[in-house]
Scaffold this active site. Structure first.
Site: not given
Length: 632
Positions: A430-431, A434
């Site tokens: 998810t880094h 984003s």
């Protein structure tokens, strides 16, 4: 038949090299340099759709294509400003056109001065974010006057200031393009360092000419902004690392305590991975390699991965023994690599369905003509030898591979492998999500301020927690983060994720006492957990592995929350604060559902102090439990 044997776990760690699941200072690995001292400050503003309606001349403006509308809007809003169009504009899955501009001065980029315009489905400006520099401009071009140092001095300056393990004696400088060079003949970095001449807008309102020195040393992939005259002075630092049949722990199981491994046949989704997980359109693979990811054993922690060991069964049966009691970890490396490959690919497929596709900057070798830049699968290193008790993810701009490192955790006996805690892997992946969405695919530097960096951690925890929800869960269900891998019932966060204020008391003003991104991220993820349950209570919960869409909108509350949070990432400005990110989620819902969930969203944030009257000030945030009058 192809199949995959995998295991999924749940831990949360940073992703850009983003890592460190427990609260700790952000530092250069083993070098006692606190990178928090060099974070980029908050300079951006965000004009929401509600505020746009108060500016009818701009809100109703149309000039042709969505890029032309955005360009004319910036010209009107920032007259006499010099800027360029960033080549990463696209129309997202929800129909919003995302267009980004970089401010320039004398033809040189101001690297932290951006303007993003969001064009709604009606062709009008939906909202915009702005961090353009408005102070005095240099009278003349520094290039004409050669008013800057040699870039080699900047490399030496960053080596000394940050104590980097790079040797540059005898290195040479090669021109790459105007204002950008590469250093050849260095050692200690995983790739040749580069330097680019650019400006940086400072929080005090001044403008600094800098060399942006890029150095990838593994656990830290740094952009260091060194003063172009005084090359021993560091202005800012951005770290990109924030910190067949498969026998695996199936998607939705947070860690080995929640279920048993299964043998899955052809687990990919052909809508989102039409080449399957084991091909890239040019080659078919019999190992853990494909269009979305390449996974391997990396015991020495090095950067070379192509020739590293990866399981390659001739019959495509990725079925290998594993139990949490096996020791040492290398005895089950086949199972570890397989599980890491599986979990990351499912992340790719789910996020694709929710809008993280080729145009948005996702991770794929072959984009099949669907937009964006290819050649950037995720490099997945299992049992990486460069560290322990952690995981991290490096997110360079679109077109360059992401890199995830999953470590062994030594807080249990025998040690535990992060590959088997799905929460950790989902958090790390998810880094990448984003960092590619916020600021646009071409700019991975937009989650570097302390509060935006905290939200980067919070998004990772939020998605990992949403994925692990079970059919019988209710808003009274609490979840800890990283409990299994850390061998601790309390996990790696300050509090469990809970809608009960007596279990988790965090509110917006808690950030006034926090100065570490994982701690701040826990506050943000707590707010999103409230949002998640408000939407589930209204729309129900789909317990299946993929969303069901009706007219382009997820039909249940869980996937709807994941969708509007993701859309909000792409709408918000570079380096947003909590208030701006909240407004971006409201605008995302307005675009997707015509604001039908406005009150559920406001009530979630207001409960945790981010209501109508909340104000951002890095030293004195003001909380509010107020909601709009129509929501009372």
């Amino acid at each position: 038949m192809h199949g995959l044997l995998l295991a999924a776990g749940l831990i949360s760690l940073p992703l850009h090299v983003l890592a460190h699941p427990q609260p700790s200072s952000t530092s250069l690995a083993g070098r006692a340099v606190d990178l928090n001292e060099y974070r980029i400050g908050h300079r951006s503003s965000y004009t929401s759709n509600d505020e746009m309606m108060k500016q009818p001349s701009i809100a109703s403006f149309r000039a042709g294509t969505y890029v032309e509308v955005a360009t004319e809007m910036v010209k009107q809003t920032m007259p006499n400003m010099e800027f360029r169009l960033v080549d990463d504009h696209y129309i997202g899955q929800s129909g919003i056109g995302h267009v980004r501009f970089r401010q320039t001065m004398h033809g040189i980029d101001i690297d932290n001065s951006d303007f993003n315009v969001n064009i709604g489905q009606d062709g009008k400006v939906l909202s915009h974010g702005n961090s353009f520099y408005t102070g005095p401009a240099p009278e003349s071009s520094p290039v004409q006057k050669r008013d800057f140092s040699d870039p080699m001095q900047a490399l030496h300056g960053v080596r000394k200031a940050l104590n980097l393990p790079i040797k540059a004696e005898g290195a040479t400088v090669e021109n790459m393009s105007e204002h950008k060079v590469m250093f050849k003949g260095t050692s200690g970095a995983l790739s040749d360092p580069t330097a680019k001449l650019c400006y940086m807008a400072k929080e005090d309102g001044s403008l600094a000419l800098t060399w942006r020195v890029e150095t990838d040393i593994g656990d830290n992939w740094l952009l260091s902004y060194m003063d172009a005259k005084d090359t021993g002075k560091v202005h800012n630092v951005v770290d990109y690392v924030a910190h067949a049949t498969f026998q695996v722990y199936k998607w939705g199981l947070a860690d080995p305590t929640e279920g048993n491994r299964e043998i899955l046949t052809n687990p990919w989704n052909l809508q989102t991975s039409p080449l399957t997980w084991l091909a890239d359109g040019q080659n078919n693979f019999t190992a853990t390699r494909g269009n979305n990811a390449i996974a391997q054993y990396n015991p020495d922690g090095g950067n070379d991965y192509e020739n590293n060991y990866r399981p390659s069964p001739k019959n495509l049966k990725f079925e290998y023994p594993y139990s949490a009691n096996m020791d040492p970890p290398k005895t089950y490396i086949d199972a570890s690599v397989t599980q890491l490959f599986y979990t990351s690919n499912v992340c790719h497929d789910l996020y694709y369905m929710l809008g993280f596709n080729e145009k948005a900057g996702n991770f794929q070798v072959n984009n099949r003509g669907q937009g964006g830049k290819g050649n950037d699968y995720v490099i997945l290193n299992a049992q990486d030898g460069s560290g322990t008790n952690n995981a991290n993810f490096a997110t360079p701009p679109d077109g360059q591979p992401g890199r995830m490192r999953a470590y062994i955790w030594t807080r249990a006996n025998p040690p535990r492998d992060a590959s088997f805690e799905a929460g950790t892997i989902i958090h790390e992946y998810t880094h990448g999500l984003s960092n590619r969405l916020c600021g646009g695919p071409a700019n991975s530097r937009c989650l570097n301020a302390i509060e935006s960096g905290g939200m980067g951690e919070g998004w990772g925890d939020f998605y990992a927690t949403a994925v692990r929800l079970k059919p019988k869960d209710t808003r009274k269900t609490n979840y800890v983060k990283g409990g299994w891998v850390n061998n601790s019932p309390k996990g790696v966060r300050m509090y469990p994720y809970s809608t009960d204020m007596s279990v988790n008391p965090l509110v917006y003003t808690s950030n006034n006492q926090l100065n570490e991104v994982h701690a701040i991220g826990t506050v943000w993820a707590t707010m999103l957990y409230e949002l998640l349950w408000n939407l589930i209570d209204k729309h129900g919960k789909n317990d299946g592995p993929v969303p069901i869409f009706k007219n382009g909108i997820p039909s249940d509350g869980k996937y709807l929350a994941m969708k509007i949070v993701m859309d909000g990432m792409a709408i918000q400005p570079c380096n947003p604060n909590f208030v701006q990110a909240r407004d971006a989620i409201l605008d995302a819902d307005k675009n997707l559902t015509k604001a039908s969930n406005k009150c559920e969203i406001w009530k979630a944030f207001a409960k945790r102090g981010l209501g109508v009257g909340a104000k951002f000030d890095p030293k004195n945030r003001i909380g509010s439990n107020e909601v709009p009058k129509e929501c009372k």
